[in-house]
Write an enzyme that holds these catalytic residues in place. Structure first.
Site, PDB file in Angstrom:
ATOM      1  N   GLY A  69       0.825  -1.211   0.000  1.00 23.74           N
ATOM      2  CA  GLY A  69       0.000   0.000   0.000  1.00 23.74           C
ATOM      3  C   GLY A  69       0.854   1.253   0.000  1.00 23.74           C
ATOM      4  O   GLY A  69       0.656   2.164  -0.812  1.00 23.74           O
ATOM      5  N   THR A 116       7.220  -5.700   5.118  1.00 26.71           N
ATOM      6  CA  THR A 116       5.932  -6.278   5.512  1.00 26.71           C
ATOM      7  C   THR A 116       6.156  -7.643   6.140  1.00 26.71           C
ATOM      8  O   THR A 116       6.973  -8.434   5.635  1.00 26.71           O
ATOM      9  CB  THR A 116       4.914  -6.429   4.361  1.00 26.71           C
ATOM     10  N   ASP A 174       4.056  -9.794   5.908  1.00 24.37           N
ATOM     11  CA  ASP A 174       3.328 -10.728   5.040  1.00 24.37           C
ATOM     12  C   ASP A 174       4.201 -11.337   3.939  1.00 24.37           C
ATOM     13  O   ASP A 174       3.826 -12.355   3.347  1.00 24.37           O
ATOM     14  CB  ASP A 174       2.144 -10.017   4.367  1.00 24.37           C
TER      15      ASP A 174
HETATM   16  O1  F6P Z   1       0.088  -6.168   6.434  1.00 27.34           O
HETATM   17  C1  F6P Z   1       0.486  -6.467   7.737  1.00 27.34           C
HETATM   18  C2  F6P Z   1      -0.688  -6.890   8.568  1.00 27.34           C
HETATM   19  O2  F6P Z   1      -0.226  -7.229   9.854  1.00 27.34           O
HETATM   20  C3  F6P Z   1      -1.528  -8.010   7.959  1.00 27.34           C
HETATM   21  O3  F6P Z   1      -0.931  -9.270   8.104  1.00 27.34           O
HETATM   22  C4  F6P Z   1      -2.836  -7.831   8.679  1.00 27.34           C
HETATM   23  O4  F6P Z   1      -3.923  -8.301   7.914  1.00 27.34           O
HETATM   24  C5  F6P Z   1      -2.921  -6.346   8.820  1.00 27.34           C
HETATM   25  O5  F6P Z   1      -1.604  -5.833   8.722  1.00 27.34           O
HETATM   26  C6  F6P Z   1      -3.534  -5.893  10.114  1.00 27.34           C
HETATM   27  O6  F6P Z   1      -3.717  -4.535  10.053  1.00 27.34           O
HETATM   28  P1  F6P Z   1      -3.972  -3.608  11.316  1.00 27.34           P
HETATM   29  O7  F6P Z   1      -2.649  -3.306  11.919  1.00 27.34           O
HETATM   30  O8  F6P Z   1      -4.646  -2.426  10.759  1.00 27.34           O
HETATM   31  O9  F6P Z   1      -4.828  -4.378  12.279  1.00 27.34           O
END
Ligand code: F6P
Length: 370
Positions: A127, A148, A150
């Site tokens: 993003g 990330t 992920d």
């Molecule tokens: O992209 C990183 C991440 O931790 C994802 O694995 C998860 O879906 C998301 O961010 C969670 O987002 P937030 O911090 O807004 O809860």
């Protein structure tokens, strides 16, 4: 006029999106390398917040050698981060409580120029790097750094933060084993990763899960139930099922926490509970679920993530020195190279179904739900 690296005097650094262990290592290495070149270095706090009109002056911080001392091993981001507040789609609350989305990117450009920044090192995931690319189109010289937990960014073999996340998740799975075995229960643990299954697959295989469900392989819970029954028959009266938050049943939908909010990604979550209820019915076993959540990205980065973060930070400054802008630094062992930012964001990376780790999981008899 083209970008002249010899004319660089002042750069900015920001961190965007969810935090990831290793962010501070990048900030430290980039700052020290830039200071070494005689450049001024400033941190923009909370993504682009410090560059919006009317910003709090404390949202711009000068990064000196002192400011980045002793931060390599610290989790989170000393600059703060944000996964809402994209300047191109900025949510603003109206007097009646409704939310409208407006484009504030011109403010950011104007303030970036007014403050005399020559370039931005943007540390972010998919993003944030998309936003960075939009600023490149407006003329901002940028070097991106892939962050990330992920690991879903293409163009780099790995992102920093991922190794810590799988270590944290593996540690949790280890702990579940002892309680699952004592109570002869099935545990379903939900791991992060958004639409990619890297965290679930890697932590699940390392943590000796019995079944791993990932977004790349839509699942059939009858297959998982069958695996649990086989274990019962073999005298193993407990099982651990790892499910990625983005996993979905064959022909089914993603499980989300609620409607998408303006200017941010939809929040996934809740699949573990659904899977646990269903597996309880199918197997008759006592079943529990848990969502590991943000613990996965909390705490100190592993040595690998620290080193990768430091390498990425130093490489980002090297790229600027060479006039190599509008790129992302990327790990291409044994080296760190740069790739065009467009290439980094053109597609999301997902787990290849023929990857060695998937084959390893299958060879170990782990059920992948197919
Ligand atoms: O992209 C990183 C991440 O931790 C994802 O694995 C998860 O879906 C998301 O961010 C969670 O987002 P937030 O911090 O807004 O809860």
């Amino acid at each position: 006029m083209g970008f002249d690296p010899k004319a660089i005097r002042k750069i900015a650094i920001n961190t965007g999106g969810g935090d990831a262990p290793g962010l501070n290592a990048v900030i430290r290495a980039a700052t020290l390398a830039a200071l070494h070149n005689g450049w001024d270095v400033w941190g923009i706090r909370y993504g682009y917040r410090g560059l919006l009109d009317g910003a709090d002056p404390r949202d711009l911080v000068q990064l000196t050698a002192d400011a980045v001392r002793g931060i390599t091993h610290r989790g989170g981001s000393v600059l703060g981060t944000a996964n809402k507040g994209n300047p191109f789609e900025f949510p603003m609350m109206e007097a009646d409580g409704s939310v409208v989305v407006i484009d504030r990117s011109d403010e950011v450009m104007r303030n970036f120029e007014r403050l005399g920044f020559d370039a931005l090192i943007c540390i972010g995931g998919d993003g944030s790097l998309r936003i960075a690319h939009q600023f490149v189109d407006k003329g901002m010289p940028i070097v991106g750094v892939p962050k990330t937990i992920d690991n879903d960014l293409s163009g780099t073999v790995i992102t920093f933060g991922f190794d810590t996340a799988i270590s944290n998740a593996c540690d949790a799975i280890d702990k579940l084993h002892t309680t699952a075995e004592s109570h002869e229960r099935v545990f379903v643990v939900e791991l992060m990763g958004r639409y990619a299954g890297f965290i679930a697959l890697n932590a699940g295989v390392s943590g000796s899960a019995d079944a791993i469900l990932i977004p790349e392989i839509p699942f059939d819970l009858n297959k998982v139930a069958e695996k649990i029954r086989q274990r019962e028959a073999a005298g193993r009266h407990f099982s651990i099922v790892v499910v990625a938050e983005g996993a979905k049943p064959k022909g089914g939908e993603l499980t989300v926490q609620g409607p998408k909010e303006a200017g941010r990604e939809v929040l996934l979550g809740g699949i573990a509970q659904r899977v646990a209820v269903e597996l309880g019915k199918l197997t008759g076993k006592e079943t529990r679920s848990l969502v590991l959540g943000h613990v996965q990205r909390g705490g100190s980065p592993t040595a690998w993530d620290r080193l990768l973060g430091l390498r990425f930070g130093a490489a980002a400054v090297r790229a600027l020195e060479q006039g190599d802008i509008n790129v992302m630094v990327a790990l291409d062992p044994p080296t760190v190279k740069t790739i065009p930012l467009t290439q980094a964001i053109e597609r999301m990376k997902s787990v290849p179904l023929d990857s060695d780790t998937v084959l390893t999981a299958r060879a170990l008899g782990i059920c992948l739900g197919d």
